[in-house]
Write a protein that holds these residues in place. Sequence first.
Motif, PDB file in Angstrom:
ATOM      1  N   LEU A  87       0.829  -1.194   0.000  1.00 29.94           N
ATOM      2  CA  LEU A  87       0.000   0.000   0.000  1.00 29.94           C
ATOM      3  C   LEU A  87       0.868   1.250   0.000  1.00 29.94           C
ATOM      4  O   LEU A  87       1.835   1.349   0.739  1.00 29.94           O
ATOM      5  N   ARG A  88       0.478   2.196  -0.852  1.00 31.24           N
ATOM      6  CA  ARG A  88       1.152   3.490  -0.912  1.00 31.24           C
ATOM      7  C   ARG A  88       0.091   4.571  -1.097  1.00 31.24           C
ATOM      8  O   ARG A  88      -1.011   4.302  -1.571  1.00 31.24           O
ATOM      9  N   ARG A  89       0.452   5.790  -0.746  1.00 31.77           N
ATOM     10  CA  ARG A  89      -0.409   6.917  -1.096  1.00 31.77           C
ATOM     11  C   ARG A  89      -0.258   7.192  -2.591  1.00 31.77           C
ATOM     12  O   ARG A  89       0.836   7.494  -3.062  1.00 31.77           O
ATOM     13  N   ALA A 124      -5.202  11.586  -2.008  1.00 30.27           N
ATOM     14  CA  ALA A 124      -4.569  10.305  -2.320  1.00 30.27           C
ATOM     15  C   ALA A 124      -5.414   9.155  -1.792  1.00 30.27           C
ATOM     16  O   ALA A 124      -6.213   9.303  -0.862  1.00 30.27           O
ATOM     17  N   VAL A 125      -5.245   7.991  -2.410  1.00 30.63           N
ATOM     18  CA  VAL A 125      -5.865   6.766  -1.919  1.00 30.63           C
ATOM     19  C   VAL A 125      -4.741   5.800  -1.526  1.00 30.63           C
ATOM     20  O   VAL A 125      -3.669   5.807  -2.127  1.00 30.63           O
ATOM     21  N   ALA A 126      -4.987   5.011  -0.505  1.00 34.94           N
ATOM     22  CA  ALA A 126      -3.987   4.049  -0.041  1.00 34.94           C
ATOM     23  C   ALA A 126      -4.217   2.721  -0.741  1.00 34.94           C
ATOM     24  O   ALA A 126      -5.095   1.942  -0.357  1.00 34.94           O
ATOM     25  N   HIS A 209      -9.057  -3.715  -0.806  1.00 34.63           N
ATOM     26  CA  HIS A 209      -8.629  -2.356  -0.477  1.00 34.63           C
ATOM     27  C   HIS A 209      -9.688  -1.593   0.312  1.00 34.63           C
ATOM     28  O   HIS A 209      -9.577  -0.372   0.478  1.00 34.63           O
ATOM     29  N   ALA A 232      -7.009   8.091   1.633  1.00 35.10           N
ATOM     30  CA  ALA A 232      -5.900   7.739   2.520  1.00 35.10           C
ATOM     31  C   ALA A 232      -5.954   8.572   3.796  1.00 35.10           C
ATOM     32  O   ALA A 232      -6.147   9.789   3.746  1.00 35.10           O
ATOM     33  N   LYS A 233      -5.784   7.908   4.921  1.00 37.89           N
ATOM     34  CA  LYS A 233      -5.753   8.612   6.203  1.00 37.89           C
ATOM     35  C   LYS A 233      -4.320   9.018   6.528  1.00 37.89           C
ATOM     36  O   LYS A 233      -3.432   8.920   5.690  1.00 37.89           O
ATOM     37  N   ASP A 234      -4.103   9.434   7.744  1.00 40.31           N
ATOM     38  CA  ASP A 234      -2.782   9.935   8.116  1.00 40.31           C
ATOM     39  C   ASP A 234      -1.865   8.850   8.649  1.00 40.31           C
ATOM     40  O   ASP A 234      -0.928   9.119   9.382  1.00 40.31           O
ATOM     41  N   ASP A 235      -2.157   7.593   8.270  1.00 42.04           N
ATOM     42  CA  ASP A 235      -1.272   6.497   8.687  1.00 42.04           C
ATOM     43  C   ASP A 235       0.075   6.648   8.012  1.00 42.04           C
ATOM     44  O   ASP A 235       0.191   7.219   6.930  1.00 42.04           O
ATOM     45  N   LEU A 237       2.081   5.684   5.708  1.00 43.64           N
ATOM     46  CA  LEU A 237       2.268   4.932   4.485  1.00 43.64           C
ATOM     47  C   LEU A 237       3.264   5.655   3.597  1.00 43.64           C
ATOM     48  O   LEU A 237       3.301   6.882   3.571  1.00 43.64           O
TER      49      LEU A 237
END
Length: 241
Positions: A87-89, A124-126, A209, A232-235, A237
Amino acid sequence: LADLNRAQTALMRSEKLASLGKLISEVAHEISNPLMIVSCNAQLAQRPEIGPAESARLLGIIGDECQRAKAILKRLLRFAAPGQRQLRRVDPNAALEAVVALLENQLKWSHIDIRRAYAEQPPAVAVDEHQMQEVFMNLINNAREAMPGGGTLELATAVEGDRLRLDFRDTGGGIPEKDRKSIFEPFFTTKTDGTGLGLSVCYAIVKAHGGEINFESDPNVGTTFTIWLPVAKDDPLPAEP
């Protein structure tokens, strides 16, 4: 569960190999064009009556066409890259546009007009970019096959709350009512040369996903496949390379 996971992984790999084989045969035609231009200009550059200025111009064309072939191969290798899900932003517009760039010539040859309605600076999406681009490629190829006489393919992205929406809208003949409940089932296909795995693999990847995929279809109007992916959250990544 372990056996089911292994079976699902095997199905996904087999579908990717099938898609990759088809893609390679089509991309081969794209690569043959710059190679033919390189060959013709190389032969012209060797002719004794060609002066330095014309020779330099021909060499410039050769260099440009070599870069064009290199870019085509780079996009193909990126899609074919193996590896575990990572997983990536990812910028959804850029990820989708990379697939369009790989398929754009095939769509033009099929007399399909591409229309884009991308959200400006979407979040962005993770996701695993390779897996998600495999989904995009399947949906775009399905749309192309649904319009054998040509048509319009509209690609759209939009933000809806904490989810990103992606639409793939074609102007084909639509999905028959009797087939609609089965299209995400493994091995279901209406194609004579299909594996019946494409949409089931798309479904599995999107679900893995944390997303959703569904469709709307009208006879003689067209079909729209829609994907929702969580923003995408603030994890912690990694970002896109």
